[in-house]
Design a protein around this motif. Structure first.
Motif, PDB file in Angstrom:
ATOM      1  N   LEU A  86       0.928  -1.034  -0.089  1.00 39.71           N
ATOM      2  CA  LEU A  86      -0.006   0.174  -0.093  1.00 39.71           C
ATOM      3  C   LEU A  86       0.774   1.190  -0.074  1.00 39.71           C
ATOM      4  O   LEU A  86       1.020   1.812  -1.117  1.00 39.71           O
ATOM      5  CB  LEU A  86      -1.002  -0.066   1.451  1.00 39.71           C
ATOM      6  CG  LEU A  86      -2.075  -1.066   1.409  1.00 39.71           C
ATOM      7  CD1 LEU A  86      -2.944  -0.954   2.365  1.00 39.71           C
ATOM      8  CD2 LEU A  86      -2.962  -0.840   0.099  1.00 39.71           C
ATOM      9  N   TYR A  87       1.425   1.683   1.106  1.00 38.92           N
ATOM     10  CA  TYR A  87       2.012   2.863   1.406  1.00 38.92           C
ATOM     11  C   TYR A  87       3.320   2.848   0.451  1.00 38.92           C
ATOM     12  O   TYR A  87       3.609   3.993  -0.339  1.00 38.92           O
ATOM     13  CB  TYR A  87       2.532   3.135   2.832  1.00 38.92           C
ATOM     14  CG  TYR A  87       1.254   3.363   3.531  1.00 38.92           C
ATOM     15  CD1 TYR A  87       0.835   4.730   3.735  1.00 38.92           C
ATOM     16  CD2 TYR A  87       0.897   2.446   4.234  1.00 38.92           C
ATOM     17  CE1 TYR A  87      -0.216   5.210   4.302  1.00 38.92           C
ATOM     18  CE2 TYR A  87      -0.451   2.767   5.153  1.00 38.92           C
ATOM     19  CZ  TYR A  87      -0.850   4.016   5.191  1.00 38.92           C
ATOM     20  OH  TYR A  87      -1.979   4.444   5.876  1.00 38.92           O
ATOM     21  N   TYR A  90       2.386   2.726  -3.388  1.00 40.19           N
ATOM     22  CA  TYR A  90       1.989   4.034  -3.954  1.00 40.19           C
ATOM     23  C   TYR A  90       2.974   5.087  -4.041  1.00 40.19           C
ATOM     24  O   TYR A  90       2.618   5.790  -4.983  1.00 40.19           O
ATOM     25  CB  TYR A  90       0.469   4.495  -2.724  1.00 40.19           C
ATOM     26  CG  TYR A  90       0.210   5.521  -3.179  1.00 40.19           C
ATOM     27  CD1 TYR A  90      -1.222   5.410  -4.231  1.00 40.19           C
ATOM     28  CD2 TYR A  90       0.240   6.815  -2.759  1.00 40.19           C
ATOM     29  CE1 TYR A  90      -1.784   6.504  -4.586  1.00 40.19           C
ATOM     30  CE2 TYR A  90      -0.205   7.820  -3.455  1.00 40.19           C
ATOM     31  CZ  TYR A  90      -1.509   7.587  -4.352  1.00 40.19           C
ATOM     32  OH  TYR A  90      -1.978   8.751  -4.378  1.00 40.19           O
ATOM     33  N   GLN A  94       2.941   6.474  -7.516  1.00 41.92           N
ATOM     34  CA  GLN A  94       2.223   7.836  -7.690  1.00 41.92           C
ATOM     35  C   GLN A  94       2.998   9.120  -7.321  1.00 41.92           C
ATOM     36  O   GLN A  94       2.984  10.009  -8.072  1.00 41.92           O
ATOM     37  CB  GLN A  94       0.958   7.764  -6.803  1.00 41.92           C
ATOM     38  CG  GLN A  94       0.214   9.435  -7.282  1.00 41.92           C
ATOM     39  CD  GLN A  94      -0.668   9.072  -8.667  1.00 41.92           C
ATOM     40  OE1 GLN A  94      -0.707   8.145  -9.237  1.00 41.92           O
ATOM     41  NE2 GLN A  94      -0.917  10.582  -8.866  1.00 41.92           N
ATOM     42  N   ASN A 168      -4.177  -0.388  -3.675  1.00 35.23           N
ATOM     43  CA  ASN A 168      -3.189   0.619  -4.102  1.00 35.23           C
ATOM     44  C   ASN A 168      -3.764   1.145  -5.557  1.00 35.23           C
ATOM     45  O   ASN A 168      -3.381   2.476  -5.804  1.00 35.23           O
ATOM     46  CB  ASN A 168      -1.996   0.050  -4.276  1.00 35.23           C
ATOM     47  CG  ASN A 168      -0.827   0.677  -4.746  1.00 35.23           C
ATOM     48  OD1 ASN A 168      -0.493   1.720  -4.310  1.00 35.23           O
ATOM     49  ND2 ASN A 168      -0.374   0.356  -6.092  1.00 35.23           N
ATOM     50  N   ALA A 171      -6.538   3.976  -5.073  1.00 40.45           N
ATOM     51  CA  ALA A 171      -6.299   5.011  -4.255  1.00 40.45           C
ATOM     52  C   ALA A 171      -5.955   6.291  -5.062  1.00 40.45           C
ATOM     53  O   ALA A 171      -5.366   6.228  -5.879  1.00 40.45           O
ATOM     54  CB  ALA A 171      -4.988   4.754  -3.081  1.00 40.45           C
ATOM     55  N   TYR A 174      -2.615   8.797   0.240  1.00 42.03           N
ATOM     56  CA  TYR A 174      -2.415   7.883   1.416  1.00 42.03           C
ATOM     57  C   TYR A 174      -3.636   7.970   2.488  1.00 42.03           C
ATOM     58  O   TYR A 174      -3.767   6.814   2.948  1.00 42.03           O
ATOM     59  CB  TYR A 174      -1.254   8.580   2.241  1.00 42.03           C
ATOM     60  CG  TYR A 174       0.028   8.602   1.371  1.00 42.03           C
ATOM     61  CD1 TYR A 174       0.681   7.333   1.065  1.00 42.03           C
ATOM     62  CD2 TYR A 174       0.629   9.645   1.001  1.00 42.03           C
ATOM     63  CE1 TYR A 174       1.837   7.263   0.438  1.00 42.03           C
ATOM     64  CE2 TYR A 174       1.795   9.699   0.164  1.00 42.03           C
ATOM     65  CZ  TYR A 174       2.389   8.509  -0.087  1.00 42.03           C
ATOM     66  OH  TYR A 174       3.605   8.224  -0.749  1.00 42.03           O
ATOM     67  N   THR A 255      -4.770  -1.783 -12.356  1.00 41.50           N
ATOM     68  CA  THR A 255      -3.646  -0.887 -12.323  1.00 41.50           C
ATOM     69  C   THR A 255      -3.506  -0.759 -14.027  1.00 41.50           C
ATOM     70  O   THR A 255      -3.152   0.527 -14.248  1.00 41.50           O
ATOM     71  CB  THR A 255      -2.474  -1.658 -11.907  1.00 41.50           C
ATOM     72  OG1 THR A 255      -2.511  -2.014 -10.640  1.00 41.50           O
ATOM     73  CG2 THR A 255      -1.303  -0.779 -12.071  1.00 41.50           C
TER      74      THR A 255
END
Length: 261
Positions: A86-87, A90, A94, A168, A171, A174, A255
């Protein structure tokens, strides 16, 4: 040439340099990264295992701290892989635009998504290995079968990384991930038999728990952590595989849509 949105994954050996790239970057911050990933589960283990365990005594024929520890390793692998997918993913996708830079080389988006899934699982395995060392050092469990749990924990990481990559791809920032942890991961952790047997829950909630990937992870890992062989291993593995394959394919489709719409 653009790949059709719903086409089957097209993975080539070019995914491996992406994994190595992430590993090289992670090595610079390996110690704080591992400490950050194991701090919360270790605090939970010590606080609940020794504190609450002294009042509970035994659960399913074993000390509560062993019951908790044997389930917590599965949760730790899942959470570490989820956080990375995720974090960190990302950020690379991005914020830093790393994925776009990589695609300037002859590496396709399918390879990058697969590499991110695999790397998240590997990073989760690093974290959970450190937790297992602590469990061994504290003499909570020293079963030889603990080593056999490692490949299964890697598989758990693959499953949860695949699911996390779906979110992800969706999103916008965050903050979106807070919903996933609050509304999905936290309830799933409490319903999966980590802190108490799912047999203590109402029948309808037990039925829900049985189809959760976290429950499957705990069912297949816990026996090995306490020195036993899983009495039921096929169904949990099939549940994990179904979530891994379905999650990865959905993440890939979303994606592709994000990059090529």
């Amino acid at each position: 040439m653009l790949i059709p949105l719903y086409a089957a994954p097209r993975i080539s050996p070019r995914f491996w340099p992406v994994v190595l790239r992430n590993l090289l970057v992670w090595k610079k911050l390996a110690v704080p990264s591992v400490v950050g990933n194991i701090a919360e589960p270790l605090i939970t283990l010590v606080a609940f295992g020794y504190g609450l365990g002294s009042m509970i005594g035994q659960v399913q024929g074993m000390p509560y701290i062993l019951y908790l520890a044997s389930g917590s390793v599965a949760v730790s692998a899942a959470l570490a892989a989820t956080f990375e997918a995720l974090y960190s993913a990302y950020s690379r996708m991005q914020v830093q635009k790393t994925w776009e830079s990589i695609m300037n080389a002859p590496i396709a988006l399918d390879d990058i998504v697969f590499a991110e899934m695999l790397w998240a699982a590997v990073k989760g395995l690093f974290s959970v290995s450190a937790i297992m060392v602590v469990i061994f050092a504290l003499n909570i469990s020293r079963a030889p079968t603990m080593l056999l749990a490692l490949p299964l924990l890697g598989f758990v990481g693959v499953t949860f990384a695949s699911i996390a990559l779906v979110f992800n791809a969706l999103a916008k920032g965050y903050d979106f991930f807070t919903y996933y942890f609050t509304l999905v991961m936290t309830p799933m952790t409490f319903l999966s038999g980590v802190y108490f047997p799912i047999s203590q829950m109402p029948d309808w909630l037990q039925a829900v728990a049985q189809v959760l990937p976290m429950t499957a992870a705990v069912e297949v890992v816990r026996p090995l952590m306490i020195g036993e062989w899983p009495s039921q291993w096929l169904r949990p593995l099939l549940v994990l595989a179904a979530y891994a394959v379905g999650g990865y394919y959905l993440a890939l489709v979303l994606t592709r849509r994000r990059f090529f719409k």
